[in-house]
Motif scaffolding. Structure first.
Motif: not given
Length: 261
Positions: A147-167
């Protein structure tokens, strides 16, 4: 066990420095037998978003500089390399595009366009270019789900959870972030790794304090439990570590990843 050597770096993108950093990075890759390398955000040209007034000419020059360097990625010696590049789409819209280059294809494949764009002193990104689609899909290489989150996108942690679900096995965070904020960013990277149950890799631009581009370095490799495996500094701008993909995959079933939404 599925293990991989991954490399992060901090690179000075100024025209007087970039070639030296690339040469040293190639040497580090060879010495460490790196499989996968993450480059900083738009690292093959000076950081254009430091200027408040956008310039179509400067953007086009940055696009050309990235095209030239990306065409030479086969000389780095890694099996796969991820970074971001300035781009102009068919409608003439400027974007910040994450790409994945692999030794196998030798073609940089588009992965994700930056969606969350800051707009403040030194980082006039929303002024310089347009946001991409709100899409955070996986890409795959070397048996890794990335998964990739460009810079500022890292702070939107809901997408980290999304990537957990995406394995996802690893999250890549190419950055251009300032001096004085590196501890905060490292804390965010650790939280992101724990939320995703994935390795978090980040590479940042670096320029000396006082330069027009305020880029503070400190790149990292963090494991799925938030442990920092490696970091970079001004005097050690490259870092590598061995990661265990099986560990990332098992982490999806442990706390806090198993807790339902």
């Amino acid at each position: 066990m599925k293990k991989m050597i991954v490399t992060v770096c901090q690179i000075d993108p100024r025209a007087s420095q970039i070639e030296n950093y690339i040469a040293e990075l190639k040497l580090h890759i060879a010495q460490n037998k790196s499989d996968f390398v993450l480059l900083p955000e738009m690292c093959f040209a000076e950081w254009v978003a430091a200027e408040k007034t956008p310039s179509a000419t400067k953007w086009a020059t940055a696009v050309d500089d990235h095209n030239k360097h990306i065409a030479a990625l086969s000389q780095y010696g890694a099996k796969a390399i991820m970074g971001t590049r300035p781009s102009i789409n068919s409608a003439g819209s400027r974007r910040n595009l994450a790409y994945l280059w692999t030794q196998e294809s030798n073609i940089p494949a588009p992965v994700h366009e930056k969606y969350y764009l800051p707009d403040e002193e030194g980082y006039y990104e929303h002024t310089w270019y347009d946001r991409g689609e709100k899409s955070f899909d996986l890409c795959r290489t070397l048996d890794m789900r990335i998964g990739v989150q460009i810079c500022t996108e890292m702070w939107f942690l809901e997408w980290a959870r999304h990537y957990a679900r995406s394995r996802a096995d690893i999250l890549c965070v190419p950055r251009a972030t300032p001096h004085g904020s590196t501890d905060k960013w490292l804390a965010g990277g650790r939280a992101s790794a724990v939320c995703a149950g994935a390795y978090n890799l980040s590479s940042n631009l670096w320029c000396p304090p006082g330069e027009k581009a305020n880029c503070g370095g400190l790149s990292w490799i963090i494991d799925p439990e938030g442990n920092v495996l490696a970091t970079t500094s001004e005097h050690s701008p490259f870092a590598s570590a061995e990661i265990d993909l099986d560990f990332a995959r098992k982490s999806k079933q442990t706390y806090p990843r198993y807790v339902p939404e």
